[in-house]
Design a protein around this motif. Structure first.
Motif, PDB file in Angstrom:
ATOM      1  N   ASN A 271      -0.864  -2.324  -1.054  1.00 37.52           N
ATOM      2  CA  ASN A 271      -2.689  -2.842  -1.590  1.00 37.52           C
ATOM      3  C   ASN A 271      -2.274  -3.029  -2.786  1.00 37.52           C
ATOM      4  OD1 ASN A 271      -4.564  -2.836   0.857  1.00 37.52           O
ATOM      5  ND2 ASN A 271      -2.706  -1.185   1.384  1.00 37.52           N
ATOM      6  N   GLU A 308      -3.864  -6.177   8.794  1.00 35.62           N
ATOM      7  CA  GLU A 308      -4.928  -6.729   8.328  1.00 35.62           C
ATOM      8  C   GLU A 308      -5.980  -5.827   8.884  1.00 35.62           C
ATOM      9  OE1 GLU A 308      -7.787  -9.971   5.341  1.00 35.62           O
ATOM     10  OE2 GLU A 308      -8.122  -9.692   7.291  1.00 35.62           O
ATOM     11  N   GLU A 309      -6.945  -4.340   8.159  1.00 38.57           N
ATOM     12  CA  GLU A 309      -7.625  -3.762   8.529  1.00 38.57           C
ATOM     13  C   GLU A 309      -8.956  -3.301   8.231  1.00 38.57           C
ATOM     14  OE1 GLU A 309      -6.714   1.241   9.120  1.00 38.57           O
ATOM     15  OE2 GLU A 309      -8.851   0.821   7.149  1.00 38.57           O
ATOM     16  N   SER A 310     -10.143  -3.638   9.184  1.00 35.90           N
ATOM     17  CA  SER A 310     -11.475  -4.055   8.333  1.00 35.90           C
ATOM     18  C   SER A 310     -11.900  -3.787   9.317  1.00 35.90           C
ATOM     19  CB  SER A 310     -11.421  -5.712   8.854  1.00 35.90           C
ATOM     20  OG  SER A 310     -13.008  -6.221   8.728  1.00 35.90           O
ATOM     21  N   GLU A 319     -18.524  -4.774   4.805  1.00 33.88           N
ATOM     22  CA  GLU A 319     -17.015  -4.868   5.154  1.00 33.88           C
ATOM     23  C   GLU A 319     -16.179  -4.757   4.366  1.00 33.88           C
ATOM     24  OE1 GLU A 319     -14.648  -7.684   8.185  1.00 33.88           O
ATOM     25  OE2 GLU A 319     -15.343  -8.673   6.243  1.00 33.88           O
ATOM     26  N   LYS A 321     -11.634  -3.711   3.570  1.00 35.23           N
ATOM     27  CA  LYS A 321     -10.491  -4.409   4.443  1.00 35.23           C
ATOM     28  C   LYS A 321      -9.434  -3.981   3.845  1.00 35.23           C
ATOM     29  CE  LYS A 321     -12.438  -8.955   5.862  1.00 35.23           C
ATOM     30  NZ  LYS A 321     -12.008 -10.109   5.882  1.00 35.23           N
ATOM     31  N   ARG A 322      -8.256  -3.733   3.758  1.00 34.29           N
ATOM     32  CA  ARG A 322      -6.811  -3.496   3.396  1.00 34.29           C
ATOM     33  C   ARG A 322      -5.769  -3.403   4.709  1.00 34.29           C
ATOM     34  NH1 ARG A 322      -6.494   3.405   4.546  1.00 34.29           N
ATOM     35  NH2 ARG A 322      -6.748   3.262   6.591  1.00 34.29           N
ATOM     36  N   TYR A 323      -4.668  -3.610   3.759  1.00 32.18           N
ATOM     37  CA  TYR A 323      -3.374  -3.733   4.526  1.00 32.18           C
ATOM     38  C   TYR A 323      -3.143  -2.431   5.352  1.00 32.18           C
ATOM     39  CZ  TYR A 323      -3.418  -8.125   2.577  1.00 32.18           C
ATOM     40  OH  TYR A 323      -3.472  -9.739   2.701  1.00 32.18           O
ATOM     41  N   PRO A 344     -11.899   0.855  13.427  1.00 34.36           N
ATOM     42  CA  PRO A 344     -11.195  -1.363  12.529  1.00 34.36           C
ATOM     43  C   PRO A 344     -11.077  -1.693  13.781  1.00 34.36           C
ATOM     44  CG  PRO A 344     -10.457   0.686  11.784  1.00 34.36           C
ATOM     45  CD  PRO A 344     -10.505   1.547  13.038  1.00 34.36           C
ATOM     46  N   THR A 345     -11.266  -3.260  13.997  1.00 36.22           N
ATOM     47  CA  THR A 345     -10.699  -4.575  14.155  1.00 36.22           C
ATOM     48  C   THR A 345      -9.585  -4.268  13.406  1.00 36.22           C
ATOM     49  OG1 THR A 345     -11.571  -5.756  12.724  1.00 36.22           O
ATOM     50  CG2 THR A 345     -12.327  -5.400  14.985  1.00 36.22           C
ATOM     51  N   TYR A 346      -7.643  -4.654  13.726  1.00 35.14           N
ATOM     52  CA  TYR A 346      -6.769  -5.147  13.239  1.00 35.14           C
ATOM     53  C   TYR A 346      -6.149  -6.745  13.450  1.00 35.14           C
ATOM     54  CZ  TYR A 346      -6.546   0.119  12.841  1.00 35.14           C
ATOM     55  OH  TYR A 346      -6.794   1.144  11.887  1.00 35.14           O
ATOM     56  N   THR A 347      -5.818  -7.195  12.159  1.00 28.54           N
ATOM     57  CA  THR A 347      -5.123  -8.832  12.971  1.00 28.54           C
ATOM     58  C   THR A 347      -3.772  -8.110  11.818  1.00 28.54           C
ATOM     59  OG1 THR A 347      -7.033  -9.644  11.946  1.00 28.54           O
ATOM     60  CG2 THR A 347      -5.410 -11.372  12.133  1.00 28.54           C
TER      61      THR A 347
END
Length: 423
Positions: A271, A308-310, A319, A321-323, A344-347
């Protein structure tokens, strides 16, 4: 009857009677001279150091020979209730495991510092008391686990002794057993001993100036490892205060495993913590720590993903966000669940099969703020120079010796350790 007296009356009373008190003491002060004969001691000087009738006499004799005589250090393996922390529900340490731990303290701690610091080093600066506690110590208010604590630079209390494995010829130590011993006892020992050293010779003010705005003495436990490392700290607890950060830097350098170090580096770089030109310093650190097989395909740090965590902040509704590296995803989900916040959602952002490729990716995400890997590199540099300048010790040399002895722990135990039964 209650007696009242004013401050002025107290001063007058002291002024009027102090000369008389001093005059009365003069004969007493003058009565002692180097030529006076003294009577025998009022204490019994014939009491043996070890009571042979005690069921624990053989172990007590070993402790006396290996800690009391050379270092004036006491190992309190019996439960010392008045000296324990009454904030926790604690239990005594297992007798046989206490013996094993005492042997390991000598082999992995005292003997190492004596080897590199000289015969008098631990006699001068070593702890005077080790107090063993059998159970873990959990705080009902913060939800944190206390791994140990020190008192006035004299006593170190080691907790969760009963969690260590009892070594036997049929059940020798493996790397997981050694890692647990580091986590529960030896990281604490080096942490608290480093406090003793910096309280003797102050650590540099410049250390605390690397990340001066992000220390949090109140809610540090709410930070997970990704955030702590991204802010430039080797541990969550290190982010509570600069003096804790300093000793955690020293202790982690000595005791953290290769994998733990590589995961810390990846967290710290993800980050915006890797500045242009830091990559070579990262590899210099890895070489100094003697982390082997950095480029081996089978190593866990050469096969992972970045997500990517949101998450929506429960406080602001924004919102955030971080890695987050894949090896932390499950821990991160648990952390949010414990706090009662939305999952969280993770992409997925990228897959990596090479740590070097990852560093190239991380370098492109560098920010202007000082944090992450850049801050860790600065802190390690300050701490290692202080260690050498003030104590004549080389931090990486201590790490190397400790690791060598840990690798040899089974042979050492087999040939040198006797575990006594109660008589």
């Amino acid at each position: 009857m209650r007696i009242h007296i004013t401050i002025n009356e107290v001063k007058r009373t002291m002024r009027d009677y102090l000369p008389l008190c001093l005059f009365a003491l003069l004969p007493l002060l003058a009565s002692c001279s180097k030529d006076d004969d003294f009577d025998d001691s009022i204490f019994d000087t014939n009491i043996a150091a070890i009571d042979d009738k005690e069921a624990t006499a053989p172990f007590d004799k070993w402790l006396y020979d290996n800690f009391v005589v050379p270092y004036n250090t006491e190992i309190q393996y019996r439960f010392n209730f008045p000296a324990s922390n009454l904030s926790f529900q604690l239990s005594p340490a297992d007798y046989k495991k206490s013996q094993l731990l005492a042997h390991y303290i000598k082999y992995l701690f005292y003997d190492v510092y004596t080897l590199y610091g000289g015969d008098d080093f631990m006699k001068k600066y070593g702890p005077r008391i080790f107090h063993f506690i059998g159970s873990a110590a959990y705080s009902p208010t913060t939800g944190t686990e206390t791994l140990g604590y020190a008192s006035a630079g004299v006593k170190i209390t080691l907790i969760n002794v009963n969690n260590m494995k009892l070594w036997t010829p049929e059940s020798e130590y493996n790397s997981s057993d050694m890692e647990l011993l580091n986590k529960d006892q030896f990281h604490t020992m080096h942490h608290e001993f480093s406090h003793i050293l910096h309280q003797t010779k102050s650590y540099p003010v410049s250390f605390g100036q690397v990340t001066p705005g992000s220390y949090d003495p109140i809610t540090w436990q709410e930070r997970d490892s990704v955030l702590s490392h991204s802010l430039g700290y080797l541990t969550q607890y290190g982010s509570s205060a600069s003096y804790e950060d300093f000793v955690e830097t020293l202790s982690c350098t000595i005791t953290d495993t290769d994998c733990r170090w590589m995961y810390t580096i990846i967290d710290a770089c993800s980050n915006g913590g890797l500045k242009n030109g830091d990559k070579e310093q990262v590899y210099t650190l890895i070489d100094s720590l003697e982390i082997g097989g950095v480029d081996e395909p089978g190593k866990p740090w050469n096969k992972f993903s970045i997500y990517e965590e949101s998450v929506v902040s429960s406080e602001t509704g924004d919102e955030v966000k971080r890695y987050v590296p894949s090896f932390h995803i499950n821990d991160a989900k648990i952390k949010y669940a414990e706090k009662g916040e939305a999952t969280p959602t993770y992409t997925k952002v990228a897959d990596f099969t090479s740590f070097r490729d990852y560093l190239n990716w991380a370098e492109g995400k560098a920010t202007e703020e000082i944090g992450g890997m850049n801050a860790i590199l600065k802190k390690i540099d300050i701490a290692t120079k202080w260690y050498t300048t003030n104590w004549g010790l080389h931090l990486y040399e201590i790490r190397r010796e400790v690791r060598k002895r840990q690798d040899n722990i089974n042979e050492y135990t087999r040939n040198n350790v006797v575990i006594y039964d109660l008589k």
